[in-house]
Scaffold this motif. Sequence first.
Motif, PDB file in Angstrom:
ATOM      1  N   ASP A 138       0.824  -1.209   0.000  1.00 17.45           N
ATOM      2  CA  ASP A 138       0.000   0.000   0.000  1.00 17.45           C
ATOM      3  C   ASP A 138       0.858   1.259   0.000  1.00 17.45           C
ATOM      4  O   ASP A 138       0.518   2.255  -0.631  1.00 17.45           O
ATOM      5  N   SER A 139       1.986   1.205   0.722  1.00 18.36           N
ATOM      6  CA  SER A 139       2.840   2.393   0.808  1.00 18.36           C
ATOM      7  C   SER A 139       3.472   2.732  -0.528  1.00 18.36           C
ATOM      8  O   SER A 139       3.871   3.871  -0.764  1.00 18.36           O
ATOM      9  N   ALA A 140       3.581   1.733  -1.428  1.00 16.36           N
ATOM     10  CA  ALA A 140       4.184   1.981  -2.736  1.00 16.36           C
ATOM     11  C   ALA A 140       3.171   2.518  -3.732  1.00 16.36           C
ATOM     12  O   ALA A 140       3.540   2.944  -4.827  1.00 16.36           O
ATOM     13  N   LYS A 141       1.883   2.499  -3.378  1.00 15.80           N
ATOM     14  CA  LYS A 141       0.849   2.978  -4.280  1.00 15.80           C
ATOM     15  C   LYS A 141       0.672   4.487  -4.140  1.00 15.80           C
ATOM     16  O   LYS A 141       0.905   5.064  -3.075  1.00 15.80           O
ATOM     17  N   SER A 142       0.229   5.100  -5.207  1.00 16.78           N
ATOM     18  CA  SER A 142      -0.068   6.526  -5.165  1.00 16.78           C
ATOM     19  C   SER A 142      -1.367   6.746  -4.401  1.00 16.78           C
ATOM     20  O   SER A 142      -2.176   5.817  -4.251  1.00 16.78           O
ATOM     21  N   PRO A 143      -1.602   7.979  -3.901  1.00 13.76           N
ATOM     22  CA  PRO A 143      -2.881   8.247  -3.223  1.00 13.76           C
ATOM     23  C   PRO A 143      -4.088   7.896  -4.085  1.00 13.76           C
ATOM     24  O   PRO A 143      -5.089   7.386  -3.577  1.00 13.76           O
ATOM     25  N   ARG A 144      -3.996   8.135  -5.381  1.00 17.55           N
ATOM     26  CA  ARG A 144      -5.111   7.830  -6.280  1.00 17.55           C
ATOM     27  C   ARG A 144      -5.349   6.309  -6.342  1.00 17.55           C
ATOM     28  O   ARG A 144      -6.499   5.858  -6.337  1.00 17.55           O
ATOM     29  N   GLU A 145      -4.264   5.541  -6.382  1.00 13.47           N
ATOM     30  CA  GLU A 145      -4.394   4.080  -6.426  1.00 13.47           C
ATOM     31  C   GLU A 145      -4.985   3.539  -5.122  1.00 13.47           C
ATOM     32  O   GLU A 145      -5.809   2.619  -5.138  1.00 13.47           O
ATOM     33  N   ARG A 146      -4.553   4.120  -3.997  1.00 14.47           N
ATOM     34  CA  ARG A 146      -5.090   3.682  -2.707  1.00 14.47           C
ATOM     35  C   ARG A 146      -6.577   4.012  -2.604  1.00 14.47           C
ATOM     36  O   ARG A 146      -7.366   3.207  -2.103  1.00 14.47           O
ATOM     37  N   TYR A 147      -6.964   5.190  -3.083  1.00 14.03           N
ATOM     38  CA  TYR A 147      -8.373   5.574  -3.052  1.00 14.03           C
ATOM     39  C   TYR A 147      -9.197   4.637  -3.921  1.00 14.03           C
ATOM     40  O   TYR A 147     -10.277   4.196  -3.514  1.00 14.03           O
ATOM     41  N   ARG A 148      -8.675   4.321  -5.089  1.00 13.99           N
ATOM     42  CA  ARG A 148      -9.406   3.420  -5.985  1.00 13.99           C
ATOM     43  C   ARG A 148      -9.598   2.044  -5.331  1.00 13.99           C
ATOM     44  O   ARG A 148     -10.684   1.462  -5.412  1.00 13.99           O
ATOM     45  N   ALA A 149      -8.560   1.553  -4.674  1.00 12.75           N
ATOM     46  CA  ALA A 149      -8.652   0.259  -4.003  1.00 12.75           C
ATOM     47  C   ALA A 149      -9.681   0.300  -2.878  1.00 12.75           C
ATOM     48  O   ALA A 149     -10.443  -0.664  -2.675  1.00 12.75           O
ATOM     49  N   GLN A 150      -9.734   1.411  -2.147  1.00 10.75           N
ATOM     50  CA  GLN A 150     -10.697   1.553  -1.057  1.00 10.75           C
ATOM     51  C   GLN A 150     -12.127   1.574  -1.590  1.00 10.75           C
ATOM     52  O   GLN A 150     -13.028   0.945  -1.020  1.00 10.75           O
ATOM     53  N   VAL A 151     -12.348   2.293  -2.696  1.00 12.94           N
ATOM     54  CA  VAL A 151     -13.688   2.371  -3.270  1.00 12.94           C
ATOM     55  C   VAL A 151     -14.117   0.998  -3.793  1.00 12.94           C
ATOM     56  O   VAL A 151     -15.249   0.562  -3.583  1.00 12.94           O
ATOM     57  N   ARG A 152     -13.211   0.286  -4.464  1.00 12.76           N
ATOM     58  CA  ARG A 152     -13.535  -1.050  -4.965  1.00 12.76           C
ATOM     59  C   ARG A 152     -13.880  -1.992  -3.802  1.00 12.76           C
ATOM     60  O   ARG A 152     -14.812  -2.798  -3.898  1.00 12.76           O
ATOM     61  N   ALA A 153     -13.147  -1.871  -2.706  1.00 11.57           N
ATOM     62  CA  ALA A 153     -13.421  -2.714  -1.535  1.00 11.57           C
ATOM     63  C   ALA A 153     -14.799  -2.400  -0.965  1.00 11.57           C
ATOM     64  O   ALA A 153     -15.543  -3.311  -0.563  1.00 11.57           O
ATOM     65  N   GLU A 154     -15.163  -1.111  -0.930  1.00 11.42           N
ATOM     66  CA  GLU A 154     -16.488  -0.756  -0.411  1.00 11.42           C
ATOM     67  C   GLU A 154     -17.586  -1.247  -1.345  1.00 11.42           C
ATOM     68  O   GLU A 154     -18.635  -1.717  -0.890  1.00 11.42           O
ATOM     69  N   ILE A 155     -17.363  -1.152  -2.649  1.00 15.69           N
ATOM     70  CA  ILE A 155     -18.356  -1.663  -3.611  1.00 15.69           C
ATOM     71  C   ILE A 155     -18.577  -3.153  -3.388  1.00 15.69           C
ATOM     72  O   ILE A 155     -19.718  -3.636  -3.375  1.00 15.69           O
ATOM     73  N   LYS A 156     -17.500  -3.897  -3.192  1.00 10.61           N
ATOM     74  CA  LYS A 156     -17.641  -5.340  -2.962  1.00 10.61           C
ATOM     75  C   LYS A 156     -18.373  -5.609  -1.649  1.00 10.61           C
ATOM     76  O   LYS A 156     -19.189  -6.529  -1.571  1.00 10.61           O
ATOM     77  N   ARG A 157     -18.085  -4.807  -0.640  1.00 10.61           N
ATOM     78  CA  ARG A 157     -18.781  -4.995   0.645  1.00 10.61           C
ATOM     79  C   ARG A 157     -20.272  -4.736   0.485  1.00 10.61           C
ATOM     80  O   ARG A 157     -21.111  -5.499   0.965  1.00 10.61           O
ATOM     81  N   ARG A 158     -20.611  -3.662  -0.228  1.00  9.61           N
ATOM     82  CA  ARG A 158     -22.032  -3.354  -0.464  1.00  9.61           C
ATOM     83  C   ARG A 158     -22.686  -4.455  -1.299  1.00  9.61           C
ATOM     84  O   ARG A 158     -23.857  -4.791  -1.082  1.00  9.61           O
ATOM     85  N   ALA A 159     -21.950  -4.998  -2.237  1.00 10.96           N
ATOM     86  CA  ALA A 159     -22.494  -6.078  -3.070  1.00 10.96           C
ATOM     87  C   ALA A 159     -22.783  -7.303  -2.228  1.00 10.96           C
ATOM     88  O   ALA A 159     -23.823  -7.955  -2.397  1.00 10.96           O
ATOM     89  N   ARG A 160     -21.862  -7.635  -1.309  1.00  7.14           N
ATOM     90  CA  ARG A 160     -22.091  -8.796  -0.437  1.00  7.14           C
ATOM     91  C   ARG A 160     -23.321  -8.579   0.448  1.00  7.14           C
ATOM     92  O   ARG A 160     -24.088  -9.511   0.693  1.00  7.14           O
ATOM     93  N   GLU A 161     -23.520  -7.345   0.914  1.00  6.23           N
ATOM     94  CA  GLU A 161     -24.693  -7.039   1.730  1.00  6.23           C
ATOM     95  C   GLU A 161     -25.965  -7.216   0.902  1.00  6.23           C
ATOM     96  O   GLU A 161     -26.972  -7.755   1.393  1.00  6.23           O
TER      97      GLU A 161
END
Length: 216
Positions: free
Chosen positions: A5-28
């Motif tokens: 994560d530390s090697a990723k840019s802020p934009r890449e980290r944000y994208r990963a966080q949003v994708r993780a939230e989308i998957k969480r919402r999908a599981r719900e």
Amino acid sequence: MVETDSAKSPRERYRAQVRAEIKRRAREQIAVAGASALSLNAIAKKMGMSGPALYRYFAGRDELITELVRDAYRSLADTFRAAAGPGPDPAALAHALRGWALEDPQRYFLVYGTPVPGYHAPDDVTAIASEIMAVLLDACVAAPSSGPATPLDEHLASHRAWAAGHPAPPAALRRALAFWTRLHGVLSLELAGHFAGMGFDPALLFAAELEDLLQR
């Protein structure tokens, strides 16, 4: 090399966080209505996003389902490897399978329930499923078996596509297939609530099926 994560840019980290939230919402959503009712627009609304904005993270329903299925298979593959330890044991794998299924029934049904209409998993996902079966086949090869060959043994000797080319002898193939079908049968009925009100403990039924399989 795995990117941290530390090697990723802020934009890449944000994208990963949003994708993780989308998957969480999908599981719900799947937990409430099932995978066939998965709606990206409904997820976008829950997240305060527009539909087109969410599609920047997942190209469509099938890509999102693939991510969820991939995560589920990988989780079970990791669970099986941990349960197998240095000496593969079919009983340990069976208990690991039941524990994994009970932990998240909707995750279980996503990969072992009714297929989602119109969805076909890509090859890399089915490859992970093959890894899971390979661990079980290794355990069945290591376990002693006896008795005469059966017609199913002879059939499986030349029809082993489901085993992804595993070199297990026919008797081990039959044992693995019996474990997979019978234990999944009990689990599917239990998780779908078909034992409710019948007055017995599904855990004891599962244990009895497992004992019968081990004795065979």
